[in-house]
Design an enzyme around this catalytic site. Structure first.
Site, PDB file in Angstrom:
ATOM      1  N   TYR A 372       0.815  -1.221   0.000  1.00 36.33           N
ATOM      2  CA  TYR A 372       0.000   0.000   0.000  1.00 36.33           C
ATOM      3  C   TYR A 372       0.841   1.260   0.000  1.00 36.33           C
ATOM      4  O   TYR A 372       0.303   2.344   0.227  1.00 36.33           O
ATOM      5  CB  TYR A 372      -0.891   0.055   1.251  1.00 36.33           C
ATOM      6  CG  TYR A 372      -1.806  -1.124   1.453  1.00 36.33           C
ATOM      7  CD1 TYR A 372      -2.765  -1.450   0.495  1.00 36.33           C
ATOM      8  CD2 TYR A 372      -1.725  -1.900   2.598  1.00 36.33           C
ATOM      9  CE1 TYR A 372      -3.611  -2.526   0.693  1.00 36.33           C
ATOM     10  CE2 TYR A 372      -2.572  -2.977   2.806  1.00 36.33           C
ATOM     11  CZ  TYR A 372      -3.515  -3.280   1.846  1.00 36.33           C
ATOM     12  OH  TYR A 372      -4.363  -4.340   2.044  1.00 36.33           O
ATOM     13  N   CYS A 399      14.091 -11.694  -0.664  1.00 37.03           N
ATOM     14  CA  CYS A 399      14.673 -11.566  -2.001  1.00 37.03           C
ATOM     15  C   CYS A 399      13.787 -10.750  -2.917  1.00 37.03           C
ATOM     16  O   CYS A 399      13.210 -11.264  -3.881  1.00 37.03           O
ATOM     17  CB  CYS A 399      14.895 -12.958  -2.581  1.00 37.03           C
ATOM     18  SG  CYS A 399      15.934 -13.946  -1.521  1.00 37.03           S
TER      19      CYS A 399
END
Ligand SMILES: *Cc1c(COP(=O)(O)O)cnc(C)c1O
Length: 478
Positions: A372, A399
């Protein structure tokens, strides 16, 4: 910073909303739960417990839950809304439902119930937690745009007080389930009123392009109401509207309330029924950083009560009992996440040198920054820093370059491996939205009061993490 870099490049600028700190070691009380403080030694404490001790005993990362703060905020919502919607003021009372999706475990369900709040659920799993915690069915609401048969059956067996029906298909499905059980299901209709609120803006249109609810403008809400009223196995108790999340402005609620109350008046006159309940949903904004300016709880309650009273007067109807459903606003400020720093890097970027502070969690325990664009704050939690404040970016161990927890914050420039970093406001939609990305086990939630420190959710173990991979049985056998 290495001299050859420092000589050529300045540090990345802070965003405009982030003030340069007078004291980089101080915490801004409005961002932290009631019982968090910093001692002269710079160590963050919660209910008197130094986080250095908590980290040593319980490990990191850990969600640290301020129990008394949570209970007092639940009570604040209960009391402020009860006062604003009191019958003496010409209103008909109010119910506050805690939205369990923000964060739910049995301990939280119990505290919510003990505070006199109802509990909103939206899945079988959430209902099972509420049930196991001893929350009576009549205090439960069941939401969801695609409830399964199993969920509807469970809700009726449990005696859930309100099933918030989201579609015409669900009217039919619930009617069949209720008929088979020979019971009458209590129904509220989730209606979309064409108001979409987010933070400081809201959009009011006729239609909403989203999956939830029954459109008022397209006549779906009225059609569903007619079907429910006609059904021998369904009882129409009221209407429900939820307009968004992290809202700081009353105006979206005002438009939504006016439209829902007008629909209620229409249904009452079309069908000659009284609809006792109107639910205005949740979405009350909180302060994650100094740029957020939430409306005080009592002020919001009073404004909502005034809107409801005024609209009902204008429509010439009685005043329904109102409900609200705060999730984030009750739980988020009660929790901070405690991380340990593993690496610190100076990275040369187009806008200068940025300091990346990598901690031992990340997007698996807080996806909100990536999902968000949320902003968070943080503080060095284990000591004071004498170094000049520097703008840092706190990142996780995953990652993904988007694995950012705190996009921009000032910390002492000497932040180093082994330090502890605490991020406030992580009670809502962090543990609840957590994942096992990279096969990282999810952190536990540690409930802290002056006398007790207990897990209310234990940290995931490797045997739990690998329980569904038959090939890992030997690796995790103890
Ligand atoms: C998510 C949700 C809430 C809670 O929203 P918060 O922003 O946490 O207050 C309340 N009601 C409904 C229907 C929701 O979907």
């Amino acid at each position: 910073m290495p001299a050859h870099i420092a000589g050529q490049l300045h540090a990345t600028p802070a965003p405009v909303w982030l003030p340069y700190p007078d004291d980089v070691n101080a915490v801004m009380p409005s961002l932290w739960s009631d019982n968090v403080a910093k001692g002269d030694d710079g160590v963050l404490t919660i209910a008197g417990h130094p986080v250095t001790e908590l980290a040593e005993r319980f490990g990191t990362p850990t969600f640290v839950f301020d129990v008394d703060d949570f209970r007092s905020r639940a009570g604040l919502y209960r009391d402020a809304y009860a006062a604003a919607f009191a019958p003496e003021k010409g209103l008909s009372g109010v119910d506050v439902f805690y939205a369990g999706k923000a964060f739910l475990c049995t301990a939280v369900a119990k505290w919510v119930h003990e505070a006199g709040l109802g509990l909103d659920t939206c899945s079988l799993g959430e209902m099972m937690i509420a049930h196991a915690a001893g929350v009576p069915g009549e205090s439960i609401g069941l939401h969801g745009n695609n409830k399964s048969l199993a969920e509807l059956e469970y809700a009726l067996d449990y005696g859930v007080g309100r099933i918030i029906v989201d579609s015409l298909d669900e009217v039919d499905r619930l009617e069949a389930v209720a008929a088979a059980k020979g019971v009458i299901a209590p129904v509220m209709l989730r209606v979309t009123v064409g108001v979409e609120a987010h933070t400081h803006d809201f959009i009011a249109t006729a239609h909403e392009d989203q999956k939830f609810g029954l459109s008022v403008a397209a006549g779906k809400a009225a059609e569903a109401a007619a079907r429910v009223v006609d059904s021998a196995h369904l009882r129409l108790d009221g209407l429900h509207s939820h307009i968004g999340s992290q809202i700081f402005d009353i105006s979206g609620f005002q438009v939504a309330a006016a439209r829902v109350l007008a629909l209620r008046a229409q249904i009452m006159s079309d069908h000659g029924v009284d609809l006792p309940d109107v639910d205005l949903g949740g979405g009350f904004g909180i302060r994650y950083t100094s740029q957020d300016t939430p409306i005080p709880v009592a002020e919001m309650a009073t404004s909502l009560a005034e809107v409801v009273a005024k609209e009902c007067r204008g429509l010439g109807t009685n005043v329904p009992r109102i409900s609200i459903e705060p999730g984030r606003a009750i739980v988020s400020p009660a929790v901070f996440t405690l991380y340990a720093v593993g690496t610190v890097k100076e990275v040369v970027t187009d806008s200068g040198v940025r300091t990346y502070v990598a901690v031992d969690g990340g997007m698996s325990d807080n996806i909100r920054t990536a999902l968000y664009d949320a902003d968070y704050s943080c503080t060095l939690a284990n000591r004071n820093s004498d170094a000049a404040p520097a703008v840092v970016r706190v990142v996780g161990k995953h990652c993904e370059s988007g694995d950012i927890i705190v996009r921009d914050e000032y910390m002492g420039a000497d932040v180093a491996p082994g330090d502890l970093v605490a991020v406030p406001g992580t009670g809502a939609y962090c543990r609840a939205l957590s994942s096992n990305y990279n096969h990282v086990a999810r952190p536990g939630v540690l409930a802290v009061t002056p006398d007790r420190v207990d897990w209310i959710v234990t940290p995931e173990t490797y045997s739990q993490l690998f329980a569904n991979d038959p090939g890992m049985a030997d690796a995790t056998r103890q």
